[in-house]
Scaffold this active site. Structure first.
Site, mmCIF file in Angstrom:
data_model
loop_
_atom_site.group_PDB
_atom_site.id
_atom_site.type_symbol
_atom_site.label_atom_id
_atom_site.label_comp_id
_atom_site.label_asym_id
_atom_site.label_seq_id
_atom_site.Cartn_x
_atom_site.Cartn_y
_atom_site.Cartn_z
ATOM 1 N N ASP A 79 -4.378 -7.022 5.254
ATOM 2 C CA ASP A 79 -3.276 -7.992 5.202
ATOM 3 C C ASP A 79 -3.416 -9.064 6.278
ATOM 4 O O ASP A 79 -2.735 -10.094 6.224
ATOM 5 C CB ASP A 79 -1.899 -7.305 5.289
ATOM 6 C CG ASP A 79 -1.772 -6.318 6.429
ATOM 7 O OD1 ASP A 79 -2.758 -5.646 6.761
ATOM 8 O OD2 ASP A 79 -0.663 -6.214 6.998
ATOM 9 N N HIS B 270 3.960 -9.897 11.266
ATOM 10 C CA HIS B 270 4.882 -9.805 10.120
ATOM 11 C C HIS B 270 6.291 -10.152 10.600
ATOM 12 O O HIS B 270 6.707 -9.741 11.691
ATOM 13 C CB HIS B 270 4.953 -8.379 9.570
ATOM 14 C CG HIS B 270 3.672 -7.866 8.990
ATOM 15 N ND1 HIS B 270 3.130 -8.336 7.818
ATOM 16 C CD2 HIS B 270 2.832 -6.888 9.421
ATOM 17 C CE1 HIS B 270 2.010 -7.670 7.550
ATOM 18 N NE2 HIS B 270 1.798 -6.798 8.514
ATOM 19 N N HIS C 215 0.814 -1.219 0.000
ATOM 20 C CA HIS C 215 0.000 0.000 0.000
ATOM 21 C C HIS C 215 0.850 1.273 0.000
ATOM 22 O O HIS C 215 0.624 2.208 0.769
ATOM 23 C CB HIS C 215 -1.064 0.003 1.107
ATOM 24 C CG HIS C 215 -0.585 -0.044 2.547
ATOM 25 N ND1 HIS C 215 0.466 0.689 3.017
ATOM 26 C CD2 HIS C 215 -1.061 -0.725 3.618
ATOM 27 C CE1 HIS C 215 0.623 0.462 4.309
ATOM 28 N NE2 HIS C 215 -0.287 -0.405 4.692
ATOM 29 N N HIS D 144 -6.708 -7.488 14.498
ATOM 30 C CA HIS D 144 -6.565 -6.268 13.684
ATOM 31 C C HIS D 144 -7.250 -6.522 12.345
ATOM 32 O O HIS D 144 -7.069 -7.592 11.756
ATOM 33 C CB HIS D 144 -5.061 -6.008 13.511
ATOM 34 C CG HIS D 144 -4.703 -4.832 12.687
ATOM 35 N ND1 HIS D 144 -5.456 -3.694 12.596
ATOM 36 C CD2 HIS D 144 -3.599 -4.592 11.904
ATOM 37 C CE1 HIS D 144 -4.860 -2.818 11.802
ATOM 38 N NE2 HIS D 144 -3.735 -3.346 11.368
ATOM 39 N N TYR E 244 10.420 -0.441 9.860
ATOM 40 C CA TYR E 244 8.995 -0.701 10.129
ATOM 41 C C TYR E 244 8.445 0.338 11.106
ATOM 42 O O TYR E 244 7.375 0.914 10.909
ATOM 43 C CB TYR E 244 8.909 -2.108 10.709
ATOM 44 C CG TYR E 244 7.538 -2.684 10.886
ATOM 45 C CD1 TYR E 244 6.971 -3.483 9.901
ATOM 46 C CD2 TYR E 244 6.819 -2.488 12.057
ATOM 47 C CE1 TYR E 244 5.729 -4.055 10.079
ATOM 48 C CE2 TYR E 244 5.581 -3.044 12.239
ATOM 49 C CZ TYR E 244 5.036 -3.836 11.242
ATOM 50 O OH TYR E 244 3.799 -4.394 11.438
ATOM 51 N N HIS F 232 -1.965 0.080 15.422
ATOM 52 C CA HIS F 232 -1.939 1.399 14.825
ATOM 53 C C HIS F 232 -3.289 1.782 14.198
ATOM 54 O O HIS F 232 -3.377 2.827 13.524
ATOM 55 C CB HIS F 232 -0.816 1.482 13.780
ATOM 56 C CG HIS F 232 -1.072 0.614 12.556
ATOM 57 N ND1 HIS F 232 -1.050 1.127 11.278
ATOM 58 C CD2 HIS F 232 -1.395 -0.686 12.408
ATOM 59 C CE1 HIS F 232 -1.303 0.186 10.397
ATOM 60 N NE2 HIS F 232 -1.511 -0.923 11.054
ATOM 61 N N GLU G 259 -6.974 -4.749 9.412
ATOM 62 C CA GLU G 259 -6.390 -4.318 8.132
ATOM 63 C C GLU G 259 -6.329 -5.543 7.205
ATOM 64 O O GLU G 259 -6.074 -6.667 7.658
ATOM 65 C CB GLU G 259 -5.000 -3.692 8.354
ATOM 66 C CG GLU G 259 -4.560 -2.923 7.121
ATOM 67 C CD GLU G 259 -3.411 -1.937 7.337
ATOM 68 O OE1 GLU G 259 -2.875 -1.842 8.455
ATOM 69 O OE2 GLU G 259 -3.069 -1.247 6.361
ATOM 70 N N ASP H 279 0.519 -6.124 14.484
ATOM 71 C CA ASP H 279 1.574 -5.421 13.742
ATOM 72 C C ASP H 279 2.774 -5.034 14.605
ATOM 73 O O ASP H 279 3.905 -4.942 14.094
ATOM 74 C CB ASP H 279 1.008 -4.132 13.128
ATOM 75 C CG ASP H 279 0.270 -4.376 11.827
ATOM 76 O OD1 ASP H 279 0.647 -5.294 11.079
ATOM 77 O OD2 ASP H 279 -0.700 -3.650 11.557
HETATM 78 FE FE1 FEO Z 1 -1.934 -2.834 10.059
HETATM 79 FE FE2 FEO Z 1 -0.055 -5.491 8.952
HETATM 80 O O1 FEO Z 1 -1.511 -4.320 9.023
#
Ligand code: FEO
Length: 405
Positions: free
Chosen positions: A82, A229, A24, A78, A196, A145, A80, A164
């Site tokens: 991903d 991640h 993104h 979360h 990151y 976040h 998001e 995250d």
């Molecule tokens: Fe806030 Fe890895 O997505």
């Protein structure tokens, strides 16, 4: 990819994205992973999903351990995409599962999926879920976040599944920090952490400090941190918490980044004596050309340094577009505890340096003034001025840096 047992009965069942380079808009030259975790307990529990393009991989991993229809609980830390965009796939395989999620998470999911047939349990900090031998404690982390964000602590395993937070965008076959350090290096891992943090978490330093203090007050014993991640923190679990505190407190090296762009090389030529002046003051300096560098790397280098000089030629009386884009991006990350100044070349009216300072004033940065402008191409005298500009900036940075020791 085989699953990995990270704690007795708790498995990594995620996916490695070796190919993603534009996440993104965040450039990820090393790819990433989408980590999710399966708790094989009396109640089979999946914590998080993966990006939808990889849903077949997590389903395959789960299926190697258990029939996915046996999943009773789905924890969504979360929303998001991903991490959450395979929910519909998982729920189609385990339609009786209950989703554990924050209130804001549920509201967000409602905007992405038809959730009318799914069962939910809305959780708050301190709520628990007993899966058998394990107890999961939820910990809301709003704006870390996203508003929906939370973490899941597995009490008996001393395991924090941190979504995250504490992640890194690295595609690697290593699942744990110690494996990665052995096959790559500690400094590469640390650099990925800073990258990151700078690009995702920089605006949230105060929240991070408060949340870490809250966790410490709860007395949670953590011997492993499993982010969504990158590698899992096993050997360095304590160190990564301290590293985040350092980053949130604005710690950096005593160094300077020159971040610039150029049209006909005049601004670029200015960087040479400026860099020399900084170096002669005994400070390490990196010079980064914006159109030759991914945005995320230029942001990371800014954050790694105590001071930054922005170089821009004037184009149509304003900043050069790539520099304007960089400053817009930087402003959104709400940087603090850094000093910044500007320089650049112009042909007639000027304007880039003035506009750079206008942008700096919208940020909470220490501003170094005055900036330096050169008409057309730097002369010998201009080069001397550039050298002095770099050297004087370096002197100021030395003084300023003492505030953070
Ligand atoms: Fe806030 Fe890895 O997505």
């Amino acid at each position: 990819m085989k699953t990995t047992e990270i704690k007795p009965g708790i498995f990594w069942v995620g996916a490695i994205d070796w190919a993603v380079r534009d996440f993104h808009g965040y450039i990820t030259p090393k790819g990433t992973t989408y980590n999710n975790y399966l708790i094989m307990d009396d109640q089979v529990t999946l914590v998080d999903t993966v990006k939808h393009d990889f849903s077949h991989m997590t389903v395959e991993n789960i299926s190697s351990l258990v029939d996915p229809s046996k999943i009773i609980n789905l924890v969504i830390n979360h929303i998001e995409p991903d991490h959450a965009s395979s929910i519909d796939k998982i729920m189609s395989l385990a339609p009786e599962a209950t989703i554990y999620i924050t209130d804001k998470g549920k509201k967000g999911l409602d905007r992405h999926f038809d959730t009318s047939k799914w069962k939910f349990n809305i959780v708050k900090s301190g709520h628990t879920l007993k899966t058998g031998k394990y107890t999961l404690t939820f910990l809301e982390t709003p704006m870390l976040h996203w508003p929906d964000s939370m973490m899941t602590y597995v009490n008996e395993a001393k395991l924090l599944i941190s979504q995250d937070a504490f992640g890194q965008h690295i595609a690697t076959s290593a699942r744990f920090d110690e494996e990665f350090i052995e096959c790559a290096s500690h400094s590469e891992l640390e650099d990925s952490v800073v990258d990151y943090y700078a690009n995702i978490l920089m605006p949230f330093g105060e929240l991070i400090k408060n949340k870490i203090a809250e966790v410490q007050k709860l007395g949670l014993k953590i011997d492993m941190i499993a982010p969504d991640h990158g590698v899992i923190w096993k050997k360095e679990a304590g160190n990564i918490i301290q590293k985040y505190l350092d980053l949130a407190n604005g710690k950096s090296s005593l160094s300077i980044a020159i971040i610039y762009d150029t049209m006909w090389h005049s601004t670029e030529l200015m960087t040479i004596p400026i860099m020399q002046g900084i170096k002669d003051e005994g400070i390490d300096c990196k010079v980064i050309k914006l159109r030759a560098t991914p945005m995320s790397v230029a942001i990371k280098e800014f954050w790694k340094s105590r001071g930054c000089l922005i170089g821009s030629p004037t184009l149509n009386n304003i900043l050069f577009p790539s520099v304007a884009e960089y400053l817009t991006h930087l402003k959104g990350l709400r940087p603090k505890n850094r000093m910044i100044g500007a320089f650049g070349s112009y042909g007639w009216g000027g304007g880039a340096v003035r506009e750079a300072y206008e942008e700096f004033k919208k940020m909470k940065l220490e501003i170094y003034e005055p900036g330096l402008q050169v008409l057309y191409k730097p002369s010998q005298k201009d080069n001397e001025m550039c050298y002095d500009f770099g050297r004087n900036f370096a002197k100021k940075i030395k003084e300023y840096h003492t505030n953070f020791n």
